[in-house]
Design a protein around this motif. Structure first.
Motif, mmCIF file in Angstrom:
data_model
loop_
_atom_site.group_PDB
_atom_site.id
_atom_site.type_symbol
_atom_site.label_atom_id
_atom_site.label_comp_id
_atom_site.label_asym_id
_atom_site.label_seq_id
_atom_site.Cartn_x
_atom_site.Cartn_y
_atom_site.Cartn_z
ATOM 1 N N LEU A 243 0.818 -1.209 0.000
ATOM 2 C CA LEU A 243 0.000 0.000 0.000
ATOM 3 C C LEU A 243 0.854 1.264 0.000
ATOM 4 C CD1 LEU A 243 -3.111 0.001 -0.054
ATOM 5 C CD2 LEU A 243 -2.160 -2.169 0.675
ATOM 6 N N THR A 244 2.029 1.224 0.635
ATOM 7 C CA THR A 244 2.930 2.376 0.571
ATOM 8 C C THR A 244 3.428 2.582 -0.853
ATOM 9 O OG1 THR A 244 3.641 1.978 2.851
ATOM 10 C CG2 THR A 244 5.038 3.383 1.497
ATOM 11 N N ARG A 245 3.792 1.506 -1.491
ATOM 12 C CA ARG A 245 4.232 1.574 -2.893
ATOM 13 C C ARG A 245 3.125 2.130 -3.782
ATOM 14 N NH1 ARG A 245 3.699 -2.767 -6.630
ATOM 15 N NH2 ARG A 245 4.972 -2.507 -8.496
ATOM 16 N N ALA A 246 1.899 1.677 -3.567
ATOM 17 C CA ALA A 246 0.782 2.182 -4.365
ATOM 18 C C ALA A 246 0.552 3.667 -4.112
ATOM 19 C CB ALA A 246 -0.481 1.387 -4.041
ATOM 20 N N GLY A 247 0.701 4.094 -2.852
ATOM 21 C CA GLY A 247 0.519 5.506 -2.549
ATOM 22 C C GLY A 247 1.578 6.385 -3.174
ATOM 23 N N VAL A 248 2.824 5.925 -3.146
ATOM 24 C CA VAL A 248 3.907 6.701 -3.763
ATOM 25 C C VAL A 248 3.723 6.754 -5.280
ATOM 26 C CG1 VAL A 248 6.400 6.770 -4.176
ATOM 27 C CG2 VAL A 248 5.521 6.229 -1.893
ATOM 28 N N ASN A 249 3.375 5.625 -5.875
ATOM 29 C CA ASN A 249 3.154 5.611 -7.326
ATOM 30 C C ASN A 249 1.957 6.462 -7.742
ATOM 31 O OD1 ASN A 249 5.298 3.943 -8.028
ATOM 32 N ND2 ASN A 249 4.126 2.069 -7.732
ATOM 33 N N GLY A 250 0.991 6.600 -6.840
ATOM 34 C CA GLY A 250 -0.204 7.363 -7.173
ATOM 35 C C GLY A 250 -0.085 8.855 -6.965
ATOM 36 N N THR A 251 1.055 9.318 -6.501
ATOM 37 C CA THR A 251 1.239 10.759 -6.311
ATOM 38 C C THR A 251 1.249 11.466 -7.664
ATOM 39 O OG1 THR A 251 2.581 10.307 -4.344
ATOM 40 C CG2 THR A 251 2.714 12.524 -5.288
ATOM 41 N N PRO A 252 0.426 12.484 -7.858
ATOM 42 C CA PRO A 252 0.396 13.175 -9.160
ATOM 43 C C PRO A 252 1.758 13.748 -9.543
ATOM 44 C CG PRO A 252 -1.493 13.808 -7.825
ATOM 45 C CD PRO A 252 -0.585 13.011 -6.934
ATOM 46 N N ARG A 253 2.084 13.614 -10.801
ATOM 47 C CA ARG A 253 3.365 14.104 -11.299
ATOM 48 C C ARG A 253 3.484 15.617 -11.154
ATOM 49 N NH1 ARG A 253 8.517 12.751 -11.820
ATOM 50 N NH2 ARG A 253 9.554 14.240 -13.217
ATOM 51 N N SER A 254 2.364 16.299 -11.187
ATOM 52 C CA SER A 254 2.398 17.761 -11.091
ATOM 53 C C SER A 254 2.963 18.222 -9.750
ATOM 54 C CB SER A 254 0.993 18.329 -11.285
ATOM 55 O OG SER A 254 0.094 17.790 -10.329
ATOM 56 N N TYR A 255 2.776 17.425 -8.686
ATOM 57 C CA TYR A 255 3.331 17.796 -7.387
ATOM 58 C C TYR A 255 4.859 17.868 -7.459
ATOM 59 C CZ TYR A 255 -1.268 16.668 -5.373
ATOM 60 O OH TYR A 255 -2.600 16.627 -5.065
ATOM 61 N N TYR A 256 5.447 16.869 -8.107
ATOM 62 C CA TYR A 256 6.906 16.858 -8.236
ATOM 63 C C TYR A 256 7.390 18.007 -9.115
ATOM 64 C CZ TYR A 256 6.345 12.076 -6.487
ATOM 65 O OH TYR A 256 6.022 10.976 -5.739
ATOM 66 N N ASP A 257 6.658 18.282 -10.178
ATOM 67 C CA ASP A 257 7.073 19.359 -11.088
ATOM 68 C C ASP A 257 7.086 20.702 -10.373
ATOM 69 O OD1 ASP A 257 7.277 17.489 -13.094
ATOM 70 O OD2 ASP A 257 5.260 17.868 -13.893
ATOM 71 N N VAL A 258 6.060 20.959 -9.586
ATOM 72 C CA VAL A 258 6.005 22.228 -8.855
ATOM 73 C C VAL A 258 7.135 22.311 -7.840
ATOM 74 C CG1 VAL A 258 4.628 23.590 -7.246
ATOM 75 C CG2 VAL A 258 3.525 22.497 -9.196
ATOM 76 N N ALA A 259 7.370 21.206 -7.106
ATOM 77 C CA ALA A 259 8.427 21.210 -6.094
ATOM 78 C C ALA A 259 9.803 21.392 -6.727
ATOM 79 C CB ALA A 259 8.380 19.912 -5.295
ATOM 80 N N GLN A 260 10.046 20.735 -7.848
ATOM 81 C CA GLN A 260 11.336 20.881 -8.522
ATOM 82 C C GLN A 260 11.509 22.287 -9.078
ATOM 83 O OE1 GLN A 260 11.000 17.560 -11.259
ATOM 84 N NE2 GLN A 260 12.475 16.348 -10.066
#
Length: 360
Positions: A243-260
């Motif tokens: 379930l942790t793996r599924a949660g990490v994989n399900g994080t929207p890509r846009s969150y990472y783009d904004v943070a980067q």
């Protein structure tokens, strides 16, 4: 000229609106409480009072049969009478309406729990009548409530010791499994290379019940206690990882783009983006893992550990001491229910931002 169209059908359920003001949310809460008619609520509360008072009268006023004559009858009578008095006092507070905050809380509690109070009173009345009062259900396989209470009190020292041992064993195994599961889940969800190596293990070894490894584990580990801890941790590890793996994989890509874009490094992306976004999924894994841990704990205590509630229940069953066995089961039920409730409260605190978005 306008034409009005009349609609028919059952009323739709009113759901909380996250964007509504505080006043609108209070109106919705009131409407939810009014779904149970006032006359029905009164009937349920009165039935609960009558049921628990009747249990007190039955337990204290009718003699036990010879097979069920024990010293726990007074405890059942007093407990039933106390519950009846508490319901009466709660109903009085709710009816008076003062103090307002306490009255509102008590009214809500009665509204939610009145059906269960009635059902539990009816169940105990039937149980008491068919065992202690009439002997329709005979020993040793059937025990009256007062017998279970008497055995629990007589064995209170051993029961408390067993409860402590079970708690320690469960905490050690559960904590180890959660720790390993979080690390494995984050690694496999974040890194494609880690997922390449770990995914086959998850796919083929993870679903195997932890109890299937009992013969190997208790031969491999130096002590039975260490093997029991590992057995619980193994059962917990799989759902938490998945379930942790599924949660990490399900994080929207846009969150990472904004943070980067704002300068976030890999550590920031993992611990401030991936993990918080995966928390709802992680809690789902924790609930699944806790249920598996309870089952594994009970079995592990009977394979060399020789302590804990599971061992106590099996030991009493071996001696045909069924009232004591039922007392151990009762303590086990309270133990598991308390831990599950604590996890529910932890989820409510950790995911309080979901309160108006997701109905639990």
């Amino acid at each position: 000229m306008t034409t009005e169209v009349a609609t028919t059908g059952p009323p739709t359920e009113v759901l909380p609106n996250p964007t509504a003001g505080r006043g609108e949310q209070q109106v919705v809460a009131v409407l939810e409480q009014l779904r149970v008619r006032p006359t029905t609520r009164v009937a349920l509360v009165v039935s609960a009072i009558v049921g628990w008072a009747g249990l007190a009268v039955l337990s204290g006023g009718v003699a036990d049969t010879a097979d069920f004559a024990v010293e726990g009858t007074v405890a059942v009578t007093v407990a039933a009478a106390v519950v009846a008095v508490v319901i009466v006092l709660s109903w009085s507070i709710a009816a008076i309406g003062r103090p307002a905050a306490l009255s509102h809380w008590v009214a809500g509690a009665l509204n939610r729990r009145a059906p269960w109070l009635v059902a539990s009173a009816v169940w105990l009345l039937i149980w008491e009548w068919t065992t202690a009062k009439t002997g329709a259900l005979v020993p040793p396989y059937f025990a009256a409530p007062q017998q279970i209470l008497a055995e629990a009190w007589k064995d209170r020292g051993l029961l408390l010791s067993s409860l402590g041992n079970s708690t320690l064993l469960l905490v050690l195994g559960f904590a180890a499994g959660v720790f390993a599961g979080l690390i494995t889940g984050v690694l496999t969800g974040w890194s494609a290379q880690a997922n390449y190596w770990v995914h086959p293990i998850l796919q083929y070894i993870g679903p195997v019940p932890a109890l299937a490894w009992v013969p190997i584990i208790f031969v491999t580990f130096p002590t039975a206690y260490a093997g029991a801890v590992f057995l619980i941790a193994l059962g917990v590890w799989f759902p938490v990882t998945l379930l942790t793996r599924a949660g990490v994989n399900g994080t929207p890509r846009s969150y990472y783009d904004v943070a980067q874009t704002l300068g976030g490094n890999t550590r920031f992306l993992v611990f401030r983006i991936s993990l918080p976004a995966a928390v709802p999924s992680i809690f789902t894994g924790l609930f699944m893992a806790l249920g598996i841990a309870f089952v594994t704990l009970t079995v592990a205590e009977n394979f060399g550990v020789n302590s804990g509630l599971g061992w106590y229940i099996n030991w009493k069953k071996g001696w045909s001491a069924y009232p004591a066995m039922y007392a151990g089961i009762l303590v086990m039920v309270l133990f598991c229910g308390t831990l599950m409730t604590a996890l529910l409260r932890a989820r409510a605190v950790a995911l309080r931002w979901q309160k108006d978005l997701v109905r639990w």
